[in-house]
Design a protein around this motif. Structure first.
Motif, PDB file in Angstrom:
ATOM      1  N   THR A  21       0.828  -1.208   0.000  1.00 46.61           N
ATOM      2  CA  THR A  21       0.000   0.000   0.000  1.00 46.61           C
ATOM      3  C   THR A  21       0.860   1.255   0.000  1.00 46.61           C
ATOM      4  O   THR A  21       0.632   2.199  -0.772  1.00 46.61           O
ATOM      5  CB  THR A  21      -0.935   0.014   1.216  1.00 46.61           C
ATOM      6  N   VAL A  22       1.878   1.287   0.855  1.00 45.62           N
ATOM      7  CA  VAL A  22       2.768   2.445   0.928  1.00 45.62           C
ATOM      8  C   VAL A  22       3.519   2.626  -0.386  1.00 45.62           C
ATOM      9  O   VAL A  22       3.643   3.743  -0.906  1.00 45.62           O
ATOM     10  CB  VAL A  22       3.772   2.293   2.096  1.00 45.62           C
ATOM     11  N   VAL A  23       4.030   1.533  -0.926  1.00 41.38           N
ATOM     12  CA  VAL A  23       4.767   1.594  -2.182  1.00 41.38           C
ATOM     13  C   VAL A  23       3.892   2.169  -3.293  1.00 41.38           C
ATOM     14  O   VAL A  23       4.322   3.025  -4.071  1.00 41.38           O
ATOM     15  CB  VAL A  23       5.272   0.183  -2.556  1.00 41.38           C
ATOM     16  N   CYS A  24       2.657   1.700  -3.363  1.00 42.38           N
ATOM     17  CA  CYS A  24       1.755   2.171  -4.414  1.00 42.38           C
ATOM     18  C   CYS A  24       1.372   3.642  -4.211  1.00 42.38           C
ATOM     19  O   CYS A  24       1.194   4.379  -5.190  1.00 42.38           O
ATOM     20  CB  CYS A  24       0.508   1.293  -4.470  1.00 42.38           C
ATOM     21  N   LEU A  25       1.241   4.081  -2.972  1.00 43.07           N
ATOM     22  CA  LEU A  25       0.963   5.493  -2.720  1.00 43.07           C
ATOM     23  C   LEU A  25       2.135   6.367  -3.163  1.00 43.07           C
ATOM     24  O   LEU A  25       1.944   7.428  -3.759  1.00 43.07           O
ATOM     25  CB  LEU A  25       0.664   5.716  -1.234  1.00 43.07           C
ATOM     26  N   CYS A  26       3.365   5.922  -2.882  1.00 41.88           N
ATOM     27  CA  CYS A  26       4.547   6.651  -3.360  1.00 41.88           C
ATOM     28  C   CYS A  26       4.552   6.733  -4.881  1.00 41.88           C
ATOM     29  O   CYS A  26       4.769   7.797  -5.464  1.00 41.88           O
ATOM     30  CB  CYS A  26       5.820   5.957  -2.882  1.00 41.88           C
ATOM     31  N   GLN A  27       4.316   5.591  -5.502  1.00 42.75           N
ATOM     32  CA  GLN A  27       4.296   5.531  -6.962  1.00 42.75           C
ATOM     33  C   GLN A  27       3.188   6.391  -7.535  1.00 42.75           C
ATOM     34  O   GLN A  27       3.382   7.134  -8.513  1.00 42.75           O
ATOM     35  CB  GLN A  27       4.095   4.068  -7.387  1.00 42.75           C
ATOM     36  N   LEU A  28       2.013   6.333  -6.924  1.00 39.48           N
ATOM     37  CA  LEU A  28       0.858   7.059  -7.440  1.00 39.48           C
ATOM     38  C   LEU A  28       1.086   8.566  -7.402  1.00 39.48           C
ATOM     39  O   LEU A  28       0.749   9.275  -8.353  1.00 39.48           O
ATOM     40  CB  LEU A  28      -0.389   6.692  -6.639  1.00 39.48           C
ATOM     41  N   MET A  29       1.647   9.070  -6.307  1.00 35.29           N
ATOM     42  CA  MET A  29       1.881  10.508  -6.192  1.00 35.29           C
ATOM     43  C   MET A  29       2.772  11.012  -7.317  1.00 35.29           C
ATOM     44  O   MET A  29       2.507  12.032  -7.943  1.00 35.29           O
ATOM     45  CB  MET A  29       2.526  10.832  -4.838  1.00 35.29           C
ATOM     46  N   VAL A  92       8.341  15.832   2.025  1.00 33.08           N
ATOM     47  CA  VAL A  92       8.685  16.980   1.174  1.00 33.08           C
ATOM     48  C   VAL A  92       7.698  17.111   0.021  1.00 33.08           C
ATOM     49  O   VAL A  92       7.289  18.230  -0.338  1.00 33.08           O
ATOM     50  CB  VAL A  92      10.129  16.847   0.654  1.00 33.08           C
ATOM     51  N   PHE A  93       7.278  15.987  -0.556  1.00 38.69           N
ATOM     52  CA  PHE A  93       6.327  16.046  -1.660  1.00 38.69           C
ATOM     53  C   PHE A  93       5.006  16.648  -1.192  1.00 38.69           C
ATOM     54  O   PHE A  93       4.400  17.479  -1.886  1.00 38.69           O
ATOM     55  CB  PHE A  93       6.087  14.648  -2.237  1.00 38.69           C
ATOM     56  N   GLY A  94       4.541  16.225  -0.011  1.00 40.30           N
ATOM     57  CA  GLY A  94       3.296  16.778   0.503  1.00 40.30           C
ATOM     58  C   GLY A  94       3.391  18.260   0.800  1.00 40.30           C
ATOM     59  O   GLY A  94       2.496  19.044   0.450  1.00 40.30           O
ATOM     60  N   LEU A  95       4.498  18.688   1.443  1.00 36.60           N
ATOM     61  CA  LEU A  95       4.659  20.098   1.797  1.00 36.60           C
ATOM     62  C   LEU A  95       4.805  20.976   0.557  1.00 36.60           C
ATOM     63  O   LEU A  95       4.235  22.072   0.489  1.00 36.60           O
ATOM     64  CB  LEU A  95       5.875  20.265   2.714  1.00 36.60           C
ATOM     65  N   VAL A 180      -1.669  16.232  -0.740  1.00 38.22           N
ATOM     66  CA  VAL A 180      -1.468  16.434   0.696  1.00 38.22           C
ATOM     67  C   VAL A 180      -2.103  15.313   1.522  1.00 38.22           C
ATOM     68  O   VAL A 180      -1.433  14.717   2.381  1.00 38.22           O
ATOM     69  CB  VAL A 180      -1.984  17.821   1.127  1.00 38.22           C
ATOM     70  N   PRO A 181      -3.377  14.976   1.320  1.00 41.88           N
ATOM     71  CA  PRO A 181      -3.937  13.871   2.122  1.00 41.88           C
ATOM     72  C   PRO A 181      -3.268  12.532   1.836  1.00 41.88           C
ATOM     73  O   PRO A 181      -3.176  11.676   2.737  1.00 41.88           O
ATOM     74  CB  PRO A 181      -5.423  13.853   1.726  1.00 41.88           C
ATOM     75  N   ILE A 182      -2.791  12.333   0.613  1.00 40.41           N
ATOM     76  CA  ILE A 182      -2.074  11.086   0.323  1.00 40.41           C
ATOM     77  C   ILE A 182      -0.820  11.009   1.176  1.00 40.41           C
ATOM     78  O   ILE A 182      -0.515   9.964   1.775  1.00 40.41           O
ATOM     79  CB  ILE A 182      -1.728  11.001  -1.177  1.00 40.41           C
ATOM     80  N   ALA A 183      -0.077  12.111   1.258  1.00 37.53           N
ATOM     81  CA  ALA A 183       1.143  12.125   2.067  1.00 37.53           C
ATOM     82  C   ALA A 183       0.829  11.950   3.548  1.00 37.53           C
ATOM     83  O   ALA A 183       1.538  11.232   4.268  1.00 37.53           O
ATOM     84  CB  ALA A 183       1.896  13.434   1.836  1.00 37.53           C
ATOM     85  N   VAL A 184      -0.247  12.586   4.017  1.00 44.66           N
ATOM     86  CA  VAL A 184      -0.628  12.477   5.429  1.00 44.66           C
ATOM     87  C   VAL A 184      -0.933  11.024   5.801  1.00 44.66           C
ATOM     88  O   VAL A 184      -0.586  10.557   6.892  1.00 44.66           O
ATOM     89  CB  VAL A 184      -1.841  13.386   5.724  1.00 44.66           C
ATOM     90  N   VAL A 185      -1.573  10.300   4.906  1.00 41.24           N
ATOM     91  CA  VAL A 185      -1.878   8.889   5.159  1.00 41.24           C
ATOM     92  C   VAL A 185      -0.632   8.022   5.016  1.00 41.24           C
ATOM     93  O   VAL A 185      -0.396   7.101   5.808  1.00 41.24           O
ATOM     94  CB  VAL A 185      -2.975   8.409   4.181  1.00 41.24           C
ATOM     95  N   ALA A 186       0.205   8.316   4.007  1.00 38.98           N
ATOM     96  CA  ALA A 186       1.313   7.431   3.681  1.00 38.98           C
ATOM     97  C   ALA A 186       2.472   7.514   4.660  1.00 38.98           C
ATOM     98  O   ALA A 186       3.148   6.500   4.910  1.00 38.98           O
ATOM     99  CB  ALA A 186       1.816   7.741   2.264  1.00 38.98           C
ATOM    100  N   ALA A 190       4.312   4.327   6.265  1.00 42.01           N
ATOM    101  CA  ALA A 190       5.712   4.032   5.946  1.00 42.01           C
ATOM    102  C   ALA A 190       6.524   3.816   7.217  1.00 42.01           C
ATOM    103  O   ALA A 190       7.375   2.915   7.298  1.00 42.01           O
ATOM    104  CB  ALA A 190       6.311   5.173   5.122  1.00 42.01           C
ATOM    105  N   MET A 191       6.272   4.621   8.233  1.00 42.06           N
ATOM    106  CA  MET A 191       6.982   4.472   9.496  1.00 42.06           C
ATOM    107  C   MET A 191       6.696   3.115  10.134  1.00 42.06           C
ATOM    108  O   MET A 191       7.574   2.507  10.770  1.00 42.06           O
ATOM    109  CB  MET A 191       6.584   5.597  10.455  1.00 42.06           C
ATOM    110  N   ALA A 192       5.486   2.621   9.951  1.00 40.57           N
ATOM    111  CA  ALA A 192       5.088   1.371  10.605  1.00 40.57           C
ATOM    112  C   ALA A 192       5.491   0.126   9.828  1.00 40.57           C
ATOM    113  O   ALA A 192       5.605  -0.959  10.424  1.00 40.57           O
ATOM    114  CB  ALA A 192       3.569   1.364  10.810  1.00 40.57           C
ATOM    115  N   SER A 193       5.723   0.242   8.521  1.00 38.78           N
ATOM    116  CA  SER A 193       5.851  -0.974   7.718  1.00 38.78           C
ATOM    117  C   SER A 193       7.177  -1.146   6.994  1.00 38.78           C
ATOM    118  O   SER A 193       7.615  -2.276   6.776  1.00 38.78           O
ATOM    119  CB  SER A 193       4.724  -1.019   6.681  1.00 38.78           C
ATOM    120  N   ILE A 194       7.854  -0.061   6.593  1.00 37.31           N
ATOM    121  CA  ILE A 194       9.059  -0.191   5.774  1.00 37.31           C
ATOM    122  C   ILE A 194      10.277  -0.350   6.667  1.00 37.31           C
ATOM    123  O   ILE A 194      10.454   0.375   7.646  1.00 37.31           O
ATOM    124  CB  ILE A 194       9.232   1.031   4.847  1.00 37.31           C
TER     125      ILE A 194
END
Length: 476
Positions: A21-29, A92-95, A180-186, A190-194
Motif C-alpha cells: 500500500t505504501v509503495v503504491c501510494l509513493c508511486q501514485l503521487m 517533502v512532496f506533501g509540503l 497532501v492527504p495522500i502524504a498524510v496517510v502514507a 511508511a513508518m510502521a511498515s518499511i
C-alpha cells in the motif's frame, strides 16, 4: 573498486499488504503528478499571470530536478535506508504540493515544483527498492511488481482524467492539494511498515554524485529547452556536449578514484539490468510523447473538453491492468523475456495504429482500438521488464538498480516528448491543407514515429534475448 556490503537476505515481509500500500501510494503521487498538472496549465496561466515564455517552467522545473536526481535518489535509499528515504520523500512532496497550491505568483509555483521534483526523485526509486528488498524472488515479488506496474500504467493515464475533473469542477490548485492527504496517510504507514536495511556508516560518493547529477541535469535541460532552441543550435549542442563530458568524467571517477562508488560499474555488466534499462528507455521514448499527442488530438482536433479527454483514457487504464495481469502470468510460466517481447510488439503496433487518426474522426473509430491494443501490450511488457531488471540484484544495490531503471525511463520520456513535439510541429507547419488537417497530420506523424521507436525496442529485445526465449517466441 568496492563491492556491495552484505545485508540481511531478502525475505517476504510480515506485512505485505501494508508495505505494498505504501509503495503504491509513493508511486501514485509521482506518476499522477507527471500528467495531472499539464491539463491545468491554461488555468494556471490565467490565474497567476504567467508570461507565455515562463509557463513551461511549471513542468520543466519539476522535470529537471526529478530527472537529474533519480540515480542519486536511488543510491540515497541504499545508503540511508528505504524507510528514511520514503518518509523524507513523502513529507517533502506533501509540503511542496501544499506550497504549490497556495502559490500567489509564478516564481513561488516554479520553486515549489522544483522541490517537488527533488522529492519525486527519492520516492520513485524507493518504491521499487522496497519491493525488491521486502518480497522474496518468486510469486510474492511477481505479484507485488504486478500491482506496482499497474499503478504506474494506470496512474499516467488517470492523471489526465483527474486533472481535467479537478480543474473543471474545483480549481487548478487542487491538482496540487490532492497530494497532501495522500502524504498524510502514507507517512505513518511508511513508518510502521518499511524496514531500514543498514550498511553501517553511510558514505556518499560526493564527486560522483555531483558529476552524474550534473550530466543528467544538463541532458534533460537541453532536451526540455528545445521548445526555444533548435536541436542543432549552439545552445542545445553545447549542453549535450557538457552532459557527455560530465558523464565520461563520472565513469572515470567511479572506475579509478571513488573508494565507495555511487555506481559500482560491475552492476552495469549484469545483463538483465542493462537490457531492461535500455528497453525502458526506448519504451519511454515512444510512450510519453504518445500520451501527449493523444491528449492534444482529443482536445485540439476532436474538440473534447479536458474532462472528456480524461474519460477517453479510461479504456487505456483498464487495458493496462489487463496487460499487467497477463504479464504476471506469463512471467511465472515462461520467464520475463517472452512477455517483454510480446508486449513490446503489441505496443508498437497499437501506437503505430494511432497514426491513422482523421480530422473528422471519432473516439470509437480512431482511438478505442489502438488504445486497447497498446495498453495491453504496455502493461504486459512493463511488469515483465521490471521483473527482469530487478532479478538477481543484491539488496545493498536495489536502490541503485531502481534508480537506473527510473532514470532511463524519465530521460527517455523527456527526449521522446521533445522529439515527437518537434516532429509533429514540423509536419503541421509544412502542411498545405487547412489548419485542422495540418494539425491532424502532425499528430499522426508523431504517432508513427512513436510506434517506430517502440519497434526498435522490440528488435533490441529480440537480439538480446537468450536463444531459448527467441525459440519460444517463434513457437508462439
Amino acid at each position: 573498486m568496492s563491492t556491495p556490503t552484505a545485508t540481511a537476505p531478502t525475505t517476504t515481509t510480515t506485512r505485505p499488504g501494508l508495505v505494498l500500500t505504501v509503495v503504491c501510494l509513493c508511486q501514485l503521487m509521482v506518476v499522477l503528478d507527471i500528467t495531472v498538472v499539464n491539463v491545468a496549465l491554461p488555468s494556471i496561466r490565467d490565474d497567476l499571470g504567467f508570461r507565455p515564455a515562463d509557463l513551461p517552467w511549471v513542468v520543466n522545473a519539476y522535470t529537471l530536478t526529478f530527472g537529474g536526481l533519480l540515480l542519486l535518489g536511488g543510491r540515497v535509499a541504499d545508503l540511508f535506508g528505504q524507510r528514511t528515504a520514503a518518509i523524507a520523500g513523502l513529507s517533502v512532496f506533501g509540503l511542496t504540493s501544499l506550497a504549490g497550491g497556495l502559490a500567489g505568483e509564478p516564481g513561488q509555483l516554479i520553486a515549489a515544483r522544483g522541490l517537488q521534483g527533488v522529492a519525486g526523485a527519492l520516492l520513485l526509486p524507493v518504491s521499487l527498492t522496497v519491493i525488491t528488498t521486502s518480497f522474496a524472488e518468486g510469486p510474492d515479488r511477481r505479484r507485488a511488481l504486478g500491482v506496482w506496474a499497474a499503478v504506474m500504467g494506470v496512474g499516467g493515464a488517470a492523471g489526465v482524467l483527474l486533472g481535467g475533473a479537478l480543474t473543471e469542477w474545483l480549481d487548478w490548485r487542487w491538482v496540487f492539494f490532492v497530494n497532501v492527504p495522500i502524504a498524510v496517510v502514507a507517512v505513518p504507514l511508511a513508518m510502521a511498515s518499511i524496514r531500514n536495511l543498514h550498511r553501517g556508516r553511510p558514505r556518499l560518493d560526493i564527486v560522483g554524485a555531483v558529476l552524474v547529477t550534473g550530466a543528467t541535469t544538463a541532458l534533460v535541460y537541453a532536451v526540455v529547452r528545445t521548445d526555444r532552441h533548435a536541436w542543432d543550435s549552439a545552445h542545445t549542442l553545447g549542453l549535450l556536449g557538457l552532459a557527455l563530458v560530465l558523464g565520461v568524467l563520472f565513469l572515470v571517477v567511479e572506475a579509478r578514484f571513488a573508494r565507495e562508488p555511487l555506481v559500482r560499474l560491475g552492476l552495469l555488466r549484469q545483463r538483465s539490468l542493462a537490457v531492461a534499462s535500455v528497453l525502458v528507455f526506448f519504451i519511454a521514448l515512444g510512450q510519453f510523447g504518445a500520451f501527449y499527442l493523444a491528449s492534444m488530438y482529443l482536445q485540439n482536433v476532436l474538440h473534447y473538453s479536458p474532462l472528456q479527454a480524461g474519460l477517453a483514457f479510461v479504456p487505456f487504464s483498464l487495458g493496462t491492468v489487463v496487460g499487467t495481469m497477463v504479464g504476471m502470468r506469463l512471467v511465472a510460466a515462461r520467464g520475463p523475456w517472452l512477455p517483454v517481447l510480446l508486449g513490446l510488439g503489441l505496443t508498437a503496433v497499437g501506437i503505430g495504429w494511432f497514426g491513422a487518426i482523421r480530422p473528422d474522426g471519432a473516439f470509437v473509430t480512431d482511438m478505442l482500438g489502438p488504445s486497447l491494443l497498446a495498453s495491453v501490450g504496455l502493461g504486459t511488457c512493463l511488469v515483465a521488464n521490471t521483473s527482469m531488471g530487478t532479478t538477481g540484484v543484491d539488496p545493498a544495490e536495489a536502490g541503485l538498480a531502481s534508480g537506473m531503471l527510473n532514470a532511463a525511463r524519465q530521460i527517455g520520456g523527456s527526449i521522446g516528448l521533445a522529439v515527437l513535439v518537434t516532429v509533429a510541429g514540423s509536419v503541421t507547419r509544412n502542411h498545405d491543407g487547412a489548419p485542422l488537417v495540418a494539425l491532424n497530420a502532425g499528430y499522426a506523424r508523431g504517432f508513427l514515429v512513436s510506434g517506430c521507436l517502440i519497434a526498435v525496442a522490440t528488435v533490441i529485445c529480440l537480439v538480446a534475448a537468450p536463444r531459448d526465449a527467441r525459440s519460444a517466441v517463434r513457437r508462439t
